[in-house]
Motif scaffolding. Sequence first.
Motif, PDB file in Angstrom:
ATOM      1  N   HIS A  82       0.852  -1.191   0.000  1.00  0.00           N
ATOM      2  CA  HIS A  82       0.000   0.000   0.000  1.00  0.00           C
ATOM      3  C   HIS A  82       0.886   1.239   0.000  1.00  0.00           C
ATOM      4  CE1 HIS A  82      -4.071  -1.588   1.858  1.00  0.00           C
ATOM      5  NE2 HIS A  82      -3.782  -2.159   0.695  1.00  0.00           N
ATOM      6  N   ALA A  83       0.274   2.406  -0.266  1.00  0.00           N
ATOM      7  CA  ALA A  83       1.011   3.669  -0.143  1.00  0.00           C
ATOM      8  C   ALA A  83       1.463   3.855   1.307  1.00  0.00           C
ATOM      9  CB  ALA A  83       0.090   4.817  -0.546  1.00  0.00           C
ATOM     10  N   PRO A  84       2.636   4.405   1.543  1.00  0.00           N
ATOM     11  CA  PRO A  84       3.542   5.000   0.563  1.00  0.00           C
ATOM     12  C   PRO A  84       4.505   4.000  -0.088  1.00  0.00           C
ATOM     13  CG  PRO A  84       4.347   5.438   2.758  1.00  0.00           C
ATOM     14  CD  PRO A  84       3.060   4.683   2.933  1.00  0.00           C
ATOM     15  N   GLY A  85       4.255   2.706   0.055  1.00  0.00           N
ATOM     16  CA  GLY A  85       5.027   1.717  -0.698  1.00  0.00           C
ATOM     17  C   GLY A  85       6.420   1.460  -0.168  1.00  0.00           C
ATOM     18  N   LYS A  86       6.604   1.603   1.131  1.00  0.00           N
ATOM     19  CA  LYS A  86       7.952   1.366   1.691  1.00  0.00           C
ATOM     20  C   LYS A  86       8.085  -0.089   2.153  1.00  0.00           C
ATOM     21  CE  LYS A  86       8.931   6.094   2.967  1.00  0.00           C
ATOM     22  NZ  LYS A  86       9.308   6.470   1.607  1.00  0.00           N
ATOM     23  N   GLU A  87       9.282  -0.622   2.011  1.00  0.00           N
ATOM     24  CA  GLU A  87       9.531  -2.025   2.383  1.00  0.00           C
ATOM     25  C   GLU A  87      10.570  -2.069   3.490  1.00  0.00           C
ATOM     26  OE1 GLU A  87      10.202  -4.440  -1.136  1.00  0.00           O
ATOM     27  OE2 GLU A  87       8.883  -3.127  -2.284  1.00  0.00           O
ATOM     28  N   LEU A  88      10.177  -1.584   4.656  1.00  0.00           N
ATOM     29  CA  LEU A  88      11.141  -1.408   5.743  1.00  0.00           C
ATOM     30  C   LEU A  88      11.159  -2.580   6.713  1.00  0.00           C
ATOM     31  CD1 LEU A  88      10.273   2.330   6.532  1.00  0.00           C
ATOM     32  CD2 LEU A  88      12.214   1.470   5.209  1.00  0.00           C
ATOM     33  N   LEU A  89      10.281  -3.530   6.525  1.00  0.00           N
ATOM     34  CA  LEU A  89      10.139  -4.658   7.445  1.00  0.00           C
ATOM     35  C   LEU A  89      10.102  -4.125   8.892  1.00  0.00           C
ATOM     36  CD1 LEU A  89      12.346  -7.275   5.579  1.00  0.00           C
ATOM     37  CD2 LEU A  89       9.887  -6.883   5.385  1.00  0.00           C
ATOM     38  N   PHE A  90      10.941  -4.611   9.782  1.00  0.00           N
ATOM     39  CA  PHE A  90      10.795  -4.191  11.184  1.00  0.00           C
ATOM     40  C   PHE A  90      11.211  -2.747  11.430  1.00  0.00           C
ATOM     41  CE2 PHE A  90      10.088  -8.602  11.628  1.00  0.00           C
ATOM     42  CZ  PHE A  90       9.051  -8.606  12.556  1.00  0.00           C
ATOM     43  N   ASP A  91      11.889  -2.139  10.474  1.00  0.00           N
ATOM     44  CA  ASP A  91      12.205  -0.722  10.645  1.00  0.00           C
ATOM     45  C   ASP A  91      10.951   0.138  10.499  1.00  0.00           C
ATOM     46  OD1 ASP A  91      14.810  -1.268  11.147  1.00  0.00           O
ATOM     47  OD2 ASP A  91      15.468  -1.020   9.063  1.00  0.00           O
ATOM     48  N   ALA A  92       9.822  -0.497  10.164  1.00  0.00           N
ATOM     49  CA  ALA A  92       8.559   0.249  10.090  1.00  0.00           C
ATOM     50  C   ALA A  92       7.916   0.446  11.471  1.00  0.00           C
ATOM     51  CB  ALA A  92       7.570  -0.477   9.166  1.00  0.00           C
ATOM     52  N   LEU A  93       8.471  -0.141  12.522  1.00  0.00           N
ATOM     53  CA  LEU A  93       7.811  -0.055  13.842  1.00  0.00           C
ATOM     54  C   LEU A  93       7.546   1.375  14.324  1.00  0.00           C
ATOM     55  CD1 LEU A  93       9.179  -2.992  16.022  1.00  0.00           C
ATOM     56  CD2 LEU A  93       6.801  -2.528  15.379  1.00  0.00           C
ATOM     57  N   PRO A  94       8.452   2.326  14.048  1.00  0.00           N
ATOM     58  CA  PRO A  94       8.130   3.700  14.488  1.00  0.00           C
ATOM     59  C   PRO A  94       6.821   4.217  13.889  1.00  0.00           C
ATOM     60  CG  PRO A  94      10.438   3.555  13.832  1.00  0.00           C
ATOM     61  CD  PRO A  94       9.816   2.234  13.478  1.00  0.00           C
ATOM     62  N   VAL A  95       6.440   3.712  12.735  1.00  0.00           N
ATOM     63  CA  VAL A  95       5.180   4.133  12.105  1.00  0.00           C
ATOM     64  C   VAL A  95       4.002   3.765  13.017  1.00  0.00           C
ATOM     65  CG1 VAL A  95       3.647   3.690  10.141  1.00  0.00           C
ATOM     66  CG2 VAL A  95       6.106   4.010   9.770  1.00  0.00           C
ATOM     67  N   ALA A  96       4.078   2.592  13.618  1.00  0.00           N
ATOM     68  CA  ALA A  96       3.021   2.186  14.552  1.00  0.00           C
ATOM     69  C   ALA A  96       3.012   3.139  15.747  1.00  0.00           C
ATOM     70  CB  ALA A  96       3.267   0.751  15.016  1.00  0.00           C
ATOM     71  N   HIS A  97       4.189   3.396  16.297  1.00  0.00           N
ATOM     72  CA  HIS A  97       4.255   4.250  17.498  1.00  0.00           C
ATOM     73  C   HIS A  97       3.758   5.663  17.192  1.00  0.00           C
ATOM     74  CE1 HIS A  97       5.462   5.465  21.454  1.00  0.00           C
ATOM     75  NE2 HIS A  97       6.171   6.460  20.943  1.00  0.00           N
ATOM     76  N   HIS A  98       4.182   6.198  16.056  1.00  0.00           N
ATOM     77  CA  HIS A  98       3.788   7.582  15.757  1.00  0.00           C
ATOM     78  C   HIS A  98       2.298   7.694  15.462  1.00  0.00           C
ATOM     79  CE1 HIS A  98       8.262   8.184  14.622  1.00  0.00           C
ATOM     80  NE2 HIS A  98       8.047   8.345  15.917  1.00  0.00           N
ATOM     81  N   GLN A  99       1.708   6.667  14.863  1.00  0.00           N
ATOM     82  CA  GLN A  99       0.246   6.709  14.678  1.00  0.00           C
ATOM     83  C   GLN A  99      -0.458   6.641  16.030  1.00  0.00           C
ATOM     84  OE1 GLN A  99      -1.533   4.484  11.077  1.00  0.00           O
ATOM     85  NE2 GLN A  99       0.408   3.485  11.472  1.00  0.00           N
ATOM     86  N   LEU A 100       0.026   5.764  16.908  1.00  0.00           N
ATOM     87  CA  LEU A 100      -0.616   5.655  18.230  1.00  0.00           C
ATOM     88  C   LEU A 100      -0.465   6.963  19.010  1.00  0.00           C
ATOM     89  CD1 LEU A 100       0.465   1.993  19.038  1.00  0.00           C
ATOM     90  CD2 LEU A 100      -1.893   2.811  18.759  1.00  0.00           C
ATOM     91  N   LEU A 101       0.717   7.567  18.898  1.00  0.00           N
ATOM     92  CA  LEU A 101       0.924   8.862  19.562  1.00  0.00           C
ATOM     93  C   LEU A 101      -0.013   9.909  18.954  1.00  0.00           C
ATOM     94  CD1 LEU A 101       2.607  10.456  21.611  1.00  0.00           C
ATOM     95  CD2 LEU A 101       4.299  10.856  19.798  1.00  0.00           C
ATOM     96  N   ALA A 102      -0.148   9.883  17.632  1.00  0.00           N
ATOM     97  CA  ALA A 102      -1.061  10.813  16.951  1.00  0.00           C
ATOM     98  C   ALA A 102      -2.482  10.616  17.462  1.00  0.00           C
ATOM     99  CB  ALA A 102      -1.014  10.577  15.439  1.00  0.00           C
ATOM    100  N   HIS A 103      -2.850   9.365  17.653  1.00  0.00           N
ATOM    101  CA  HIS A 103      -4.178   9.066  18.196  1.00  0.00           C
ATOM    102  C   HIS A 103      -4.350   9.748  19.558  1.00  0.00           C
ATOM    103  CE1 HIS A 103      -7.421   6.776  20.094  1.00  0.00           C
ATOM    104  NE2 HIS A 103      -6.569   6.641  21.085  1.00  0.00           N
ATOM    105  N   GLY A 104      -3.376   9.530  20.456  1.00  0.00           N
ATOM    106  CA  GLY A 104      -3.481  10.082  21.820  1.00  0.00           C
ATOM    107  C   GLY A 104      -3.531  11.603  21.803  1.00  0.00           C
TER     108      GLY A 104
END
Length: 453
Positions: A187-209
């Motif tokens: 899916h967009a943005p089409g990055k293949e970072l495997l486990f280096d994508a974990l900050p994306v989860a944290h930043h979305q959760l922080l954005a939620h809070g």
Amino acid sequence: MITSMAPTRAPLPRFPHDFLWGVSTSAHQIEGAAGERGPSVWDAFSAVPGQVKDGSTATVACDHFHRYREDVALLADLGVGAYRFSVSWPRVHPHGDDRVSAEGLGFYDRLVDELCAAGIRPLPTLFHWDTPLAVEERGGWLNRDTAARFAEYAAVVADRIGDRVERWITLNEPAEHTLLGYAIGEHAPGKELLFDALPVAHHQLLAHGLAVQALRAAGARSIGVANSHGPTWAASDAPEDTAAADFYDVLLNRLFSDPLLLGRYPDPIGELMPSPSLDADLKTISEPLDWYGVNYYQPTKVGAPGLEPTDFNGVTIPPQMPFAPRDIEGYPVTDFGWPVVPEALTELLLAFRDRYGDRLPPIMITENGCSYEGLDDQDRIAYLDSHLRALHRAMAAGVDVRGYFVWSLLDNFEWAEGYSQRFGLVHVDYETLERTPKASYAWLRDALRGQRG
Ligand code: FCB
């Protein structure tokens, strides 16, 4: 309207009189009018040949932006009490900064007015994957600053429509956005970072809070999230398969529910989260919620990875991932190939209640639905009927569920599948943009009448 030799079904069991019935959509999937908003990551992604299976884009989609009155009339005839839609961040902030588009914000103002006039409660989702391209160019969800930008955007939207909106959803499915958008690039943005994508989860959760805080400061009283969840079944009792299934469950389910509901990351995720202030962030992330939205589609069977990539419903899971999804046999499948397993919805809800106990606010099913071709969509009726019965069983066993939203009102742009998967209660002819209610629409309308009567 379709007539058919539909099988006779027993009426649905009775749901509570104040149960919220609705349907869901999202901005990028239906609005079109791409030239009348800022670009998003999905515009850029769809423009790259090969990324979307049928080569399509959401430039026009269902043209809901111009036809919303017709679509609200369809909602009114259907008889739903609520409509879950998403606000397009790049329509509100076309440049990804604090310059607001009056036209963009004005659209949601008119949509909310139209819904209220029809007696339908608006349930906006603030983020359903269409990050402004300008925000992505500054690092997108890999950049911690995006969480703060998102909260500012939430405040702008609340300021405009908050007087008529009772219930809010911050994010849609941060798990899928992290995995598909940033870990394996489907899916967009089409990055293949495997486990280096974990900050994306944290930043979305922080954005939620941060957005919860911004919405509450703007007077919002009822806030939830729409997280996708499904039971994970181990492919066998072999330790390598159960370990793979446990890990998948952590990544796709608990990584997104534990921080919200328990204020901590499940092991071993906490150690992997590169945050300068993890404890403070988790306090923000676990701001109490008024309700918790569950999007449910299917369980997943998972085993240990082999040496080759696994093809899973057209998604390629690389062998570096410590799990490999497997086919679930013995159940019918939708046109998308997703197994139809209503009892897994009951299983999921009971497991949620057991895991989170008092920390679990009331649940709403914010998405549930299926992809089938055709106007006489008896398979969709069977799907919805069986899942509502499964939901009722969970409620009878004591799970506090307050609402149910079908995905989706209209056939629409199904992300990397383009227009090839039809999830709508209403058929859309993508040449003429004509809307035609399917048999499932008539079924749901009658079922809702039965609930009221
Ligand atoms: C969910 C998404 C939604 C739609 C359905 C089929 O994961 O939230 O936008 O694509 O799947």
